[in-house]
Design a protein around this motif. Sequence first.
Motif, PDB file in Angstrom:
ATOM      1  N   LEU A   1     -66.978   9.164  55.158  1.00 20.57           N
ATOM      2  CA  LEU A   1     -68.044   8.700  56.048  1.00 20.57           C
ATOM      3  C   LEU A   1     -69.356   9.391  55.722  1.00 20.57           C
ATOM      4  N   GLY A   2     -70.461   8.624  55.784  1.00 23.04           N
ATOM      5  CA  GLY A   2     -71.792   9.202  55.626  1.00 23.04           C
ATOM      6  C   GLY A   2     -72.282   9.787  56.941  1.00 23.04           C
ATOM      7  N   PRO A   3     -73.466  10.434  56.946  1.00 29.34           N
ATOM      8  CA  PRO A   3     -73.973  11.109  58.144  1.00 29.34           C
ATOM      9  C   PRO A   3     -74.105  10.189  59.362  1.00 29.34           C
ATOM     10  N   ASP A   4     -74.779   9.033  59.223  1.00 31.72           N
ATOM     11  CA  ASP A   4     -74.961   8.135  60.383  1.00 31.72           C
ATOM     12  C   ASP A   4     -73.617   7.628  60.897  1.00 31.72           C
ATOM     13  N   GLN A   5     -72.710   7.313  59.958  1.00 31.30           N
ATOM     14  CA  GLN A   5     -71.392   6.826  60.357  1.00 31.30           C
ATOM     15  C   GLN A   5     -70.613   7.905  61.114  1.00 31.30           C
ATOM     16  N   ALA A   6     -70.693   9.152  60.625  1.00 34.64           N
ATOM     17  CA  ALA A   6     -69.934  10.244  61.245  1.00 34.64           C
ATOM     18  C   ALA A   6     -70.439  10.549  62.646  1.00 34.64           C
ATOM     19  N   VAL A   7     -71.766  10.617  62.814  1.00 38.71           N
ATOM     20  CA  VAL A   7     -72.324  10.941  64.135  1.00 38.71           C
ATOM     21  C   VAL A   7     -72.003   9.827  65.141  1.00 38.71           C
ATOM     22  N   GLY A   8     -72.218   8.577  64.729  1.00 36.57           N
ATOM     23  CA  GLY A   8     -71.952   7.453  65.637  1.00 36.57           C
ATOM     24  C   GLY A   8     -70.489   7.338  66.000  1.00 36.57           C
ATOM     25  N   LEU A   9     -69.602   7.403  65.003  1.00 38.76           N
ATOM     26  CA  LEU A   9     -68.178   7.281  65.261  1.00 38.76           C
ATOM     27  C   LEU A   9     -67.663   8.470  66.063  1.00 38.76           C
ATOM     28  N   GLY A  10     -68.267   9.656  65.842  1.00 38.19           N
ATOM     29  CA  GLY A  10     -67.887  10.825  66.614  1.00 38.19           C
ATOM     30  C   GLY A  10     -68.126  10.613  68.099  1.00 38.19           C
ATOM     31  N   LEU A  11     -69.269  10.014  68.436  1.00 30.07           N
ATOM     32  CA  LEU A  11     -69.560   9.724  69.845  1.00 30.07           C
ATOM     33  C   LEU A  11     -68.572   8.712  70.427  1.00 30.07           C
ATOM     34  N   VAL A  12     -68.231   7.682  69.642  1.00 28.31           N
ATOM     35  CA  VAL A  12     -67.267   6.679  70.106  1.00 28.31           C
ATOM     36  C   VAL A  12     -65.927   7.340  70.408  1.00 28.31           C
ATOM     37  N   LEU A  13     -65.440   8.166  69.487  1.00 26.33           N
ATOM     38  CA  LEU A  13     -64.155   8.838  69.685  1.00 26.33           C
ATOM     39  C   LEU A  13     -64.204   9.765  70.897  1.00 26.33           C
ATOM     40  N   HIS A  14     -65.341  10.457  71.081  1.00 22.26           N
ATOM     41  CA  HIS A  14     -65.489  11.346  72.243  1.00 22.26           C
ATOM     42  C   HIS A  14     -65.376  10.556  73.555  1.00 22.26           C
ATOM     43  N   GLU A  15     -66.079   9.434  73.640  1.00 14.18           N
ATOM     44  CA  GLU A  15     -66.048   8.650  74.880  1.00 14.18           C
ATOM     45  C   GLU A  15     -64.654   8.075  75.140  1.00 14.18           C
ATOM     46  N   LEU A  16     -63.992   7.598  74.075  1.00 18.50           N
ATOM     47  CA  LEU A  16     -62.632   7.070  74.236  1.00 18.50           C
ATOM     48  C   LEU A  16     -61.680   8.174  74.693  1.00 18.50           C
ATOM     49  N   ALA A  17     -61.818   9.386  74.095  1.00 13.72           N
ATOM     50  CA  ALA A  17     -60.948  10.494  74.470  1.00 13.72           C
ATOM     51  C   ALA A  17     -61.210  10.937  75.900  1.00 13.72           C
ATOM     52  N   THR A  18     -62.496  11.011  76.284  1.00 17.13           N
ATOM     53  CA  THR A  18     -62.840  11.411  77.651  1.00 17.13           C
ATOM     54  C   THR A  18     -62.239  10.438  78.667  1.00 17.13           C
ATOM     55  N   ASN A  19     -62.349   9.148  78.377  1.00 15.21           N
ATOM     56  CA  ASN A  19     -61.796   8.116  79.263  1.00 15.21           C
ATOM     57  C   ASN A  19     -60.272   8.208  79.330  1.00 15.21           C
ATOM     58  N   ALA A  20     -59.641   8.538  78.152  1.00  8.44           N
ATOM     59  CA  ALA A  20     -58.181   8.648  78.122  1.00  8.44           C
ATOM     60  C   ALA A  20     -57.696   9.845  78.931  1.00  8.44           C
ATOM     61  N   VAL A  21     -58.472  10.928  78.934  1.00  4.92           N
ATOM     62  CA  VAL A  21     -58.097  12.114  79.713  1.00  4.92           C
ATOM     63  C   VAL A  21     -58.218  11.828  81.214  1.00  4.92           C
ATOM     64  N   LYS A  22     -59.268  11.084  81.579  1.00  7.83           N
ATOM     65  CA  LYS A  22     -59.479  10.808  83.000  1.00  7.83           C
ATOM     66  C   LYS A  22     -58.519   9.743  83.540  1.00  7.83           C
ATOM     67  N   TYR A  23     -58.355   8.651  82.784  1.00  5.29           N
ATOM     68  CA  TYR A  23     -57.628   7.507  83.334  1.00  5.29           C
ATOM     69  C   TYR A  23     -56.477   7.009  82.459  1.00  5.29           C
ATOM     70  N   GLY A  24     -56.456   7.368  81.197  1.00  6.09           N
ATOM     71  CA  GLY A  24     -55.535   6.738  80.265  1.00  6.09           C
ATOM     72  C   GLY A  24     -54.368   7.602  79.840  1.00  6.09           C
ATOM     73  N   SER A  25     -53.932   7.438  78.596  1.00  2.93           N
ATOM     74  CA  SER A  25     -52.684   8.024  78.125  1.00  2.93           C
ATOM     75  C   SER A  25     -52.721   9.546  78.071  1.00  2.93           C
ATOM     76  N   LEU A  26     -53.902  10.136  77.920  1.00  2.00           N
ATOM     77  CA  LEU A  26     -53.980  11.592  77.859  1.00  2.00           C
ATOM     78  C   LEU A  26     -54.036  12.227  79.244  1.00  2.00           C
ATOM     79  N   SER A  27     -53.942  11.410  80.280  1.00  2.00           N
ATOM     80  CA  SER A  27     -53.912  11.958  81.644  1.00  2.00           C
ATOM     81  C   SER A  27     -52.497  12.300  82.084  1.00  2.00           C
ATOM     82  N   VAL A  28     -51.486  11.963  81.245  1.00  2.00           N
ATOM     83  CA  VAL A  28     -50.084  12.257  81.572  1.00  2.00           C
ATOM     84  C   VAL A  28     -49.470  13.042  80.411  1.00  2.00           C
TER      85      VAL A  28
END
Length: 492
Positions: free
Chosen positions: A391-418
């Motif tokens: 991944l290049g710089p723009d791809q890494a920063v953007g995808l990093g944010l996407v993964l962070h938001e998905l993980a945060t949501n999973a911890v609050k409401y999804g599979s990582l909450s159990v």
Amino acid sequence: MLPMLAGVLGSQDRLGASHASLPDMALPDTDFDALARLAAGLFDAPIALVTLVDQEWQWFKAAVGTTETRMRIKGSFCAHTIAAGGAFVVLDASHHPVFRSRPDVAELPILHFYAGVPILIAGKAVGTVCVFDVAARSEVPKKQIDELRRIGDVAASLLKLKDETSRRAHREGVLLREQQRLAMALQAANVGSWLWDIRAGTVACDGAMMRMFGLQADGTASAKAVFSAIHPDDRAATFAKLRQAMAADEEYDGMFRIRASGRWLLGRGRVHDRDTKGVPLSFLGMTIDVSEQQDAVNRTRLLLKELNHRVKNTLAMLQSLARQTLRQTSDPAEFMAAFAGRLQAISEAHVLLSDYEWGTIRLSELISKQLRPYVSDYAEQVELHKDEILLGPDQAVGLGLVLHELATNAVKYGSLSVPNGKIVLTARGVGEEGGAVLHLTWTEVGGPPVREPRRRGFGSLLIERSLDKIIGSSVKVEYMPAGVTALIRLPL
């Protein structure tokens, strides 16, 4: 041996002068043969010696009439010559109170006559030139003694000359070894040396200098050939600096490229000598290959330029994130928690990119950096099926944010909450008409039942818009009952 005689022979000053003048005093030396023959002829004597005398032995550097190479100094005629410091003559040893009991005087063949003079080095008697005869003599003309003394002086001069030659050879050997070590050190450091004969238009170069300039390694090149090897874009500036150094009698210091290889060289030097009118005759200098250092400087400049660009983009992104996060909540604590998490996601991507000098990073490393803070057992809770994706710089920063938001949501409401929930990631590089594209699927497994939210929050918007800068990218989130699924498309 008489105490006075022993004291003279054992004098440290005398022995020091003797050993310093000729360390190999025990070895015969044919260079002294002519002197021994000259002494024998002068006295018409059957035996003649050129000797060096230490505390115990008398060494024959040259001999006529004997094959011996040494004798003990005890009872020696020459010991008395050393002690006298001048000519010593015994007309008839058989009647001499000191020598008449010597075996070679009392028994056949009988030595009757002796005449000797000291060899003086630094005022110290270190040896003798002497003659023996089996016949006694009634007298010795002063002229013969004077001539014998001159032979002794020649022997002393020869000893000094041989000593100086030996010392010079030693110094030259030391100098040669130092020059060889210096040459090896310069070669190891990739440093070349040169001497420009300005009037002759020639440059004497060492091997390293010849190699740097791509010239034939014969030691001398024309100044035109040397200057022609410099890159045309750097040649005028190099000439100008050389002329300035000559005119101001200053040191030349300049960098330039070699035309054929493109390597960077650092040149330093100054005028070596001038004529009576002050016109430069020769220029002495050295050249160092600094290509690696120059490449490092250029990389640093590019990195700083890239970093400046990234910082501007990141600041703009952070401002947007801060505004959007504030719109979603008026609670400062909630704002700080949400914003800090997003800031950390960007930071993790930046750290990875910095480690790789803002080049490309592996997708697996980015996923690991973003998800590890949200799981207790990464190997059990994150299942990754992937191709090797960079991944290049723009791809890494953007995808990093996407993964962070998905993980945060999973911890609050999804599979990582159990405890038994996990994330399954599938990443494939697909060749499409426009080029390579990353297809990344995020699937939550083992979590609580999922229902699509009634309204879309900032997190959902951020997931969809984090890759907006990359043309052709998209993120689609599906709220399946078994778990959230995100389909990410990212041109590489």
